[in-house]
Design a protein around this motif. Structure first.
Motif, PDB file in Angstrom:
ATOM      1  N   ARG A  31       1.619  -6.053  -3.522  1.00  0.00           N
ATOM      2  CA  ARG A  31       0.654  -5.350  -3.300  1.00  0.00           C
ATOM      3  C   ARG A  31       0.012  -5.430  -1.808  1.00  0.00           C
ATOM      4  O   ARG A  31      -0.658  -4.569  -1.206  1.00  0.00           O
ATOM      5  CB  ARG A  31      -0.554  -5.755  -4.292  1.00  0.00           C
ATOM      6  CG  ARG A  31      -2.049  -5.298  -4.140  1.00  0.00           C
ATOM      7  CD  ARG A  31      -2.070  -4.089  -4.746  1.00  0.00           C
ATOM      8  NE  ARG A  31      -3.466  -3.480  -4.696  1.00  0.00           N
ATOM      9  CZ  ARG A  31      -3.835  -2.567  -3.945  1.00  0.00           C
ATOM     10  NH1 ARG A  31      -2.794  -1.891  -3.294  1.00  0.00           N
ATOM     11  NH2 ARG A  31      -5.002  -1.748  -3.919  1.00  0.00           N
ATOM     12  N   LEU A  32       0.151  -6.569  -1.358  1.00  0.00           N
ATOM     13  CA  LEU A  32       0.100  -6.805  -0.008  1.00  0.00           C
ATOM     14  C   LEU A  32       0.693  -5.881   1.128  1.00  0.00           C
ATOM     15  O   LEU A  32       0.272  -5.360   2.167  1.00  0.00           O
ATOM     16  CB  LEU A  32       0.197  -8.324   0.591  1.00  0.00           C
ATOM     17  CG  LEU A  32      -0.690  -9.397   0.343  1.00  0.00           C
ATOM     18  CD1 LEU A  32       0.020 -10.850   0.258  1.00  0.00           C
ATOM     19  CD2 LEU A  32      -1.961  -9.202   0.756  1.00  0.00           C
ATOM     20  N   ARG A  33       1.861  -5.711   0.694  1.00  0.00           N
ATOM     21  CA  ARG A  33       2.793  -4.639   1.679  1.00  0.00           C
ATOM     22  C   ARG A  33       2.142  -3.341   1.399  1.00  0.00           C
ATOM     23  O   ARG A  33       2.207  -2.523   2.326  1.00  0.00           O
ATOM     24  CB  ARG A  33       4.336  -4.700   1.006  1.00  0.00           C
ATOM     25  CG  ARG A  33       4.951  -5.929   1.612  1.00  0.00           C
ATOM     26  CD  ARG A  33       6.706  -5.733   1.198  1.00  0.00           C
ATOM     27  NE  ARG A  33       6.906  -5.900   0.033  1.00  0.00           N
ATOM     28  CZ  ARG A  33       7.259  -7.035  -0.846  1.00  0.00           C
ATOM     29  NH1 ARG A  33       7.303  -8.168   0.135  1.00  0.00           N
ATOM     30  NH2 ARG A  33       7.658  -7.040  -1.888  1.00  0.00           N
ATOM     31  N   ASP A  34       1.706  -2.839   0.237  1.00  0.00           N
ATOM     32  CA  ASP A  34       1.091  -1.699   0.022  1.00  0.00           C
ATOM     33  C   ASP A  34      -0.228  -1.378   1.000  1.00  0.00           C
ATOM     34  O   ASP A  34      -0.480  -0.411   1.162  1.00  0.00           O
ATOM     35  CB  ASP A  34       0.458  -1.327  -1.465  1.00  0.00           C
ATOM     36  CG  ASP A  34       1.928  -1.508  -2.592  1.00  0.00           C
ATOM     37  OD1 ASP A  34       2.808  -1.143  -1.982  1.00  0.00           O
ATOM     38  OD2 ASP A  34       1.785  -1.411  -3.599  1.00  0.00           O
ATOM     39  N   LEU A  35      -1.048  -2.740   1.116  1.00  0.00           N
ATOM     40  CA  LEU A  35      -1.951  -2.647   1.965  1.00  0.00           C
ATOM     41  C   LEU A  35      -1.828  -2.619   3.488  1.00  0.00           C
ATOM     42  O   LEU A  35      -2.922  -2.613   3.963  1.00  0.00           O
ATOM     43  CB  LEU A  35      -3.044  -3.694   1.233  1.00  0.00           C
ATOM     44  CG  LEU A  35      -3.617  -3.523   0.102  1.00  0.00           C
ATOM     45  CD1 LEU A  35      -3.960  -4.813  -0.305  1.00  0.00           C
ATOM     46  CD2 LEU A  35      -4.770  -2.681  -0.158  1.00  0.00           C
ATOM     47  N   GLY A  36      -0.662  -2.743   3.802  1.00  0.00           N
ATOM     48  CA  GLY A  36      -0.235  -2.756   5.198  1.00  0.00           C
ATOM     49  C   GLY A  36      -0.264  -4.243   5.619  1.00  0.00           C
ATOM     50  O   GLY A  36      -0.369  -4.573   7.012  1.00  0.00           O
ATOM     51  N   ALA A  37      -0.140  -5.184   4.813  1.00  0.00           N
ATOM     52  CA  ALA A  37      -0.251  -6.526   5.333  1.00  0.00           C
ATOM     53  C   ALA A  37       1.283  -6.976   5.569  1.00  0.00           C
ATOM     54  O   ALA A  37       2.364  -6.241   5.135  1.00  0.00           O
ATOM     55  CB  ALA A  37      -0.835  -7.486   4.370  1.00  0.00           C
ATOM     56  N   ARG A  38       1.188  -7.987   6.309  1.00  0.00           N
ATOM     57  CA  ARG A  38       2.754  -8.692   6.412  1.00  0.00           C
ATOM     58  C   ARG A  38       2.692 -10.140   5.236  1.00  0.00           C
ATOM     59  O   ARG A  38       2.201 -11.246   5.874  1.00  0.00           O
ATOM     60  CB  ARG A  38       3.167  -9.313   7.642  1.00  0.00           C
ATOM     61  CG  ARG A  38       4.379  -9.858   7.867  1.00  0.00           C
ATOM     62  CD  ARG A  38       4.514 -10.483   9.223  1.00  0.00           C
ATOM     63  NE  ARG A  38       5.641 -11.386   9.324  1.00  0.00           N
ATOM     64  CZ  ARG A  38       5.688 -12.540   9.716  1.00  0.00           C
ATOM     65  NH1 ARG A  38       4.828 -13.105  10.524  1.00  0.00           N
ATOM     66  NH2 ARG A  38       7.092 -13.267   9.743  1.00  0.00           N
ATOM     67  N   PRO A  39       3.202 -10.040   4.322  1.00  0.00           N
ATOM     68  CA  PRO A  39       3.321 -11.275   3.403  1.00  0.00           C
ATOM     69  C   PRO A  39       4.521 -12.183   3.794  1.00  0.00           C
ATOM     70  O   PRO A  39       5.660 -11.803   4.286  1.00  0.00           O
ATOM     71  CB  PRO A  39       3.403 -10.785   2.141  1.00  0.00           C
ATOM     72  CG  PRO A  39       4.287  -9.447   2.194  1.00  0.00           C
ATOM     73  CD  PRO A  39       3.655  -8.759   3.800  1.00  0.00           C
TER      74      PRO A  39
END
Length: 364
Positions: A31-39
């Motif tokens: 979900r973080l990747r979908d939101l443009g974050a770098r997990p």
């Protein structure tokens, strides 16, 4: 109100997720990747066989955002935290039965490991917020002063009760009364998070997960957690469903997709600063009801009453008003839909049933 704008803060942010390779952690990182974050997923990856991580959770050692390591590794944790804008601390020995069998291991991972993470967060001013993942197990069976004597209940209460017991609704201000080693470690983690991060002024939030389920969850030997996965796997093999204690325990079953969404909203919501928030549906479901939902897909499955394991609370369900007010959100997946989804997934992915369970005699 829907606080979708809060999630926008994650775009471009680096988010450390301890325990990030497990069922919940892998859903959060996706979900973080979908939101443009770098997990960055830090995990020992030893809770399941390697194929479970790779084939079911989609996590492989060597992926650029997967770090094979332990939260008790002080230097590694400090390095990762120093490079993070947000921290989600979900790593734990997260099995009630395993913690009961090995309390020192539970303390080592859930207490000492949490302290290492807190120390690292407190040592940097980069982290915007740390989120500590707790559990409804901190509530135990609720307030012991609340009566469950059937002769004192009204007719309506009896109709709503489970085996003559009204399941308690757990509010975030309910006094913590854990009944297991695991619950004790989570209660300590909550208090220590507030103590350490409150002292240095770092923003934090605490979420209490209720009973998480959903594909691609898979069962572990000698465990009585993850009732949907257990019942579906056993029914799939034609094995009886074990109703520990007659199945009168009450759970608030919340789908892993909803858990991931609620976690990230608690990580970013301005209103969640220093708050403790339940992540649950607000719907009480008995273990026997779960068995019946599963058996609807496997009608010939027998039910077998078995003893109640040590540390297994009779339980209750989530009060959700604070969650809805603070996060501007509520879970979307109903238990009937979630069980149906899990059964369909299992039928399409029969290899998810572990070999050791396949070897169990049909009469067991």
């Amino acid at each position: 109100m829907d606080h979708r704008s809060d999630l926008g803060a994650l775009a471009g942010a680096t988010v450390l997720v301890t325990g990030g390779a497990g069922l919940i952690g892998s859903r959060i990182t996706a979900r973080l990747r979908d939101l443009g974050a770098r997990p960055m997923a830090l995990c020992t990856m030893n809770a399941y066989p390697a194929p479970v991580y790779a084939d079911l959770f989609g996590v492989r050692v060597g992926n650029p955002d997967v770090i094979l390591g332990d939260v008790r590794d002080t230097s590694l944790v400090r390095k990762l935290v120093a490079d993070s804008d947000y921290v989600i601390h979900a790593a734990a020995l997260a099995d009630v039965a395993a913690c009961t069998r090995e309390p020192l291991a539970a303390i080592d991972t859930n207490v000492a490991g949490t302290q290492h993470v807190l120390d690292a967060v407190a040592a940097t001013d980069r982290v915007r917020r740390m989120l500590f993942v707790s559990s409804a197990s901190v509530y135990g069976d609720g307030n012991p002063e609340e009566t469950d004597r059937p002769e004192l209940l009204t007719m309506r209460q009896l109709l709503e009760s489970v085996h003559g017991r009204i399941p308690p609704r757990f509010h975030e201000f309910t006094h913590m009364r854990p009944k297991s080693v695991y619950g004790n470690t989570k209660a300590w983690g909550e208090q220590q998070t507030a103590l350490v991060l409150g002292h240095v002024g770092t923003s934090y939030a605490i979420v209490r997960y209720f009973s998480v389920y959903g594909e691609p969850q898979t069962v572990k030997p000698h465990s009585h957690s993850w009732v949907v996965a257990w019942f579906a796997a056993r029914a799939h093999l034609g094995l009886p469903l074990h109703l520990n204690g007659g199945g009168r325990q009450v759970r608030d079953l919340v789908h892993v997709d909803d858990v991931a969404e609620g976690t990230l909203r608690a990580l970013t919501s301005a209103r969640a600063h220093t708050e403790t928030v339940n992540i649950g549906t607000g719907v009480p479901t008995s273990v026997r009801q779960v068995a019946q939902l599963v058996r609807a897909h496997y009608p010939s499955t027998p039910l077998l009453t078995t003893p109640l394991p040590a540390g297994d609370p009779l339980g209750g369900y989530a009060a959700t008003r604070r969650m809805e007010n603070v996060l501007g959100w509520k879970p979307q997946v109903t238990i009937s839909d979630g069980v149906a989804r899990y059964v369909r997934w299992l039928q399409d992915t029969p290899g998810a049933v572990p070999d050791w369970l396949r070897r169990e005699p049909a009469a067991a």
